[in-house]
Design a protein around this motif. Structure first.
Motif, PDB file in Angstrom:
ATOM      1  N   THR A 197       0.773  -1.212   0.004  1.00  0.00           N
ATOM      2  CA  THR A 197      -0.041  -0.048   0.150  1.00  0.00           C
ATOM      3  C   THR A 197       0.781   1.029  -0.065  1.00  0.00           C
ATOM      4  O   THR A 197       0.445   2.438   0.131  1.00  0.00           O
ATOM      5  CB  THR A 197      -0.930   0.100   1.153  1.00  0.00           C
ATOM      6  N   PRO A 240      -5.964   0.135   1.613  1.00  0.00           N
ATOM      7  CA  PRO A 240      -5.758  -0.742   0.687  1.00  0.00           C
ATOM      8  C   PRO A 240      -6.278  -0.332  -0.627  1.00  0.00           C
ATOM      9  O   PRO A 240      -7.145   0.621  -0.398  1.00  0.00           O
ATOM     10  CB  PRO A 240      -6.467  -2.091   1.108  1.00  0.00           C
ATOM     11  N   ASN A 285      -2.428  -4.896  -3.705  1.00  0.00           N
ATOM     12  CA  ASN A 285      -2.538  -3.584  -3.704  1.00  0.00           C
ATOM     13  C   ASN A 285      -1.819  -2.897  -4.646  1.00  0.00           C
ATOM     14  O   ASN A 285      -1.703  -3.602  -5.792  1.00  0.00           O
ATOM     15  CB  ASN A 285      -2.355  -3.110  -2.240  1.00  0.00           C
ATOM     16  N   THR A 329      -2.292   3.464   5.873  1.00  0.00           N
ATOM     17  CA  THR A 329      -2.426   3.660   4.201  1.00  0.00           C
ATOM     18  C   THR A 329      -3.760   2.572   3.943  1.00  0.00           C
ATOM     19  O   THR A 329      -3.725   1.545   4.352  1.00  0.00           O
ATOM     20  CB  THR A 329      -1.251   3.047   3.659  1.00  0.00           C
TER      21      THR A 329
END
Length: 582
Positions: free
Chosen positions: A311, A449, A495, A447
């Motif tokens: 990510t 996904p 991701n 962060t």
């Protein structure tokens, strides 16, 4: 009387009609049929047979209401639609319609009134398109309240034209706007179909003309039209013959400019912010992360970056360093999961000569290397429990001793840590110290996904396509809409890292100007992942999805799931579902 060319084609039509009674195959995109003034079907083309699964014998002379799911007021509604089309010349609607097997589809319908030279209504022409996928996507976006710009599966119908030979006595306002002519131009006779067609597309027009005469309708084809100002616009054209004597036709024109704009890799400015490297996107989730990084960067606070693998946690860490007062000083990284357990302490703190067998000289550790700069510890959750007290002491005391040394070395280091593991659960499992956890979690950043920011996928796809095309010396100008739609629909468990690797592979496979993506890989992956999911994972994903669709209201979600509110709360605690997941 028909021109010679028309008569020749009509002889072919008669011959083929004698030799084969079946309706020739037509494109599945359009269902085209004609109605009389009472709403009964007068002509049924093969596109309609494809979409509705009724043959011409089954459809002709039936009232159009049989194509709609049962409603008490349906017939009155359809009569109102036809009256409006007769009054205004045309109209468009969307709604559910039925196939022969009883299944429903979301239909986009354009109805065009057909009038004779005296202006008397003779019937209606209808073109229907299956917009079920787009409708499902729009409904999903509406329910989740996501601010995602839809990837249009098809552009809207821009214009409807009726004509006699090369003359165009009637067009709708949308078509006039498309080609840049006014209603006065039309009434003055300045609008001729041949004048709108570039010479290089004349052969396609000829083929479509003959196909329409042979089968009643032509296969939709792409061409360009010349606007009044001389510019060209891409369109999709489908024509049907209304009657042969006198010869009359109707054409539906679809504006493809939006599709071409969406497919172009230059569609949007995807250049990343200088401080955030390749962190491109415009989603609220990403903007929240960037704002948090900007807020904490000028301070010396410890930052803990949480998030799934791939990510962009290291990109956030670098951005924090780049926007801090330490930006011109060292940025040192260490992946704690990549170093064997016995060597991690020496990597962090260094060692003196003779500290252990093989220590033939002094070694500087990462803490010393990062002095006055930033130390980024990736996968901090993999630090062994017995090493965690020394790390905690170094952070608290801002000093440490090398392995085998006795001298205390002072340090001035800004620490940024990252992990994809659940540190809270690890604390409960006695795998991570709570005091170290709270020391690291001064300013947490999570962060998101990629599945939670699908609106960024088209931007990332274009960015990576440009990046790898330039690196490999390829000229890639567009990304097909079907490819982009498949990439947006895929959940990307790996991701951004997975997406970037996929696009790099696609660029390698591409030899022409259009990106050739191995979509079978992600489709096969969807089948495998669905079959390999555990019951707990399926339960968690389903509950999270319902909670998102109900705006995070537990009572409403419990009602949809058929559970008591207390039961749902207990399941959420068990499965580790929190507000952050919504």
């Amino acid at each position: 009387m028909l021109p010679v060319r028309h008569a020749l084609v009509l002889r072919d039509k008669t011959a083929s009609a004698d030799s084969s009674g079946r309706i020739p195959s037509w494109v599945q995109d359009y269902a085209l049929y004609l109605l009389d003034i009472t709403g009964h079907i007068a002509a049924w083309y093969s596109g309609a047979a494809r979409i509705y699964s009724y043959s011409a014998d089954e459809a002709v002379e039936r009232h159009v209401s049989f194509l709609y799911p049962g409603e008490d007021t349906l017939r009155a509604k359809l009569e109102d639609e036809l009256k409006r089309a007769a009054a205004e010349g045309h109209m468009g609607t969307e709604g559910w319609q039925s196939r022969k097997d009883g299944s429903r589809f979301w239909a986009n319908t354009i109805t065009m009134a057909l009038k004779d030279e005296k202006g008397e209504l003779r019937g209606f022409a209808r073109v229907v398109r299956d917009f079920s996928e787009r409708h499902e996507r729009d409904e999903k976006l509406r329910r989740s309240r996501a601010r995602i710009r839809p990837i249009p599966s098809r552009s809207t119908i821009a214009g409807v034209i009726s004509g006699e030979f090369d003359r165009t006595p009637d067009v709708n306002d949308a078509f006039l706007a498309l080609v840049g002519y006014s209603r006065e131009d039309l009434l003055a006779g300045r609008l001729y179909w041949p004048d709108l067609t570039p010479p290089d597309y004349a052969p396609l027009d000829e083929l479509a003309h003959e196909e329409a005469l042979r089968f009643g309708a032509c296969t939709p084809f792409e061409k360009e039209l010349i606007r009044k100002d001389g510019t060209r616009i891409p369109v999709l054209v489908a024509t049907a013959v209304l009657q042969l004597s006198p010869f009359r036709w109707i054409t539906f024109v679809q504006d493809l400019r939006e599709r071409d704009r969406m497919e172009s890799i230059e569609e949007a400015d995807v250049e990343p912010n200088q401080d955030f490297e390749e962190m491109v996107g415009s989603s609220p989730a990403l903007k929240r992360v960037l704002r948090q990084a900007e807020v904490v960067a000028p301070t010396d606070a410890t930052v803990l970056i949480l998030g799934e693998t791939g990510t962009g946690k290291e990109l956030v860490a670098r951005a924090v360093h780049r926007m801090s007062p330490r930006k011109h000083l060292p940025f040192i990284t260490l992946n704690c999961a990549a170093i064997p357990t016995g060597l991690l302490e020496s990597e962090l703190f260094g060692y003196e000569r003779g500290a252990f067998t093989g220590a033939l000289s002094q070694k500087i550790g990462r803490f010393e290397m990062a002095h006055r700069g930033t130390l980024f510890l990736d996968e901090v959750g993999d630090i062994p429990i017995d090493l965690q007290p020394k790390l905690l002491r170094a952070l608290q005391e801002k000093s440490f001793e090398r392995l085998g040394g006795t001298r205390t070395i002072p340090i001035d280091v800004r620490l940024v840590a990252a992990t994809n593991r659940n540190l809270t659960q690890m604390i409960g499992d006695k795998l991570f110290r709570s005091d170290l956890y709270y020391r690291l979690k001064v300013f947490p950043i999570t962060t998101p996904p990629l599945r939670d920011r699908p609106e960024d996928i088209p931007i990332l796809v274009r960015h990576f396509t440009k990046k790898y095309a330039a690196k490999m010396g390829r000229l890639i100008e567009k990304i097909p809409a079907d490819t982009m739609r498949a990439l947006v629909d895929w959940s990307w468990p790996g991701n951004i890292r997975e997406l970037e690797n996929f696009i790099e592979r696609a660029v390698i496979l591409t030899s022409g100007p259009s990106l050739r993506a191995p979509l079978a890989e992600i489709r096969d992956g969807a089948t495998e992942s669905a079959g390999g999911a555990t019951l707990e994972q399926v339960e968690r994903e389903h509950i999270v999805r319902v909670l998102r669709e109900t705006g995070g209201v537990v009572t409403a979600a419990a009602k949809r799931l058929g559970l008591q509110r207390t039961t749902l709360n207990a399941m959420m605690r068990k499965l580790g579902i929190s507000r952050n997941d919504l």
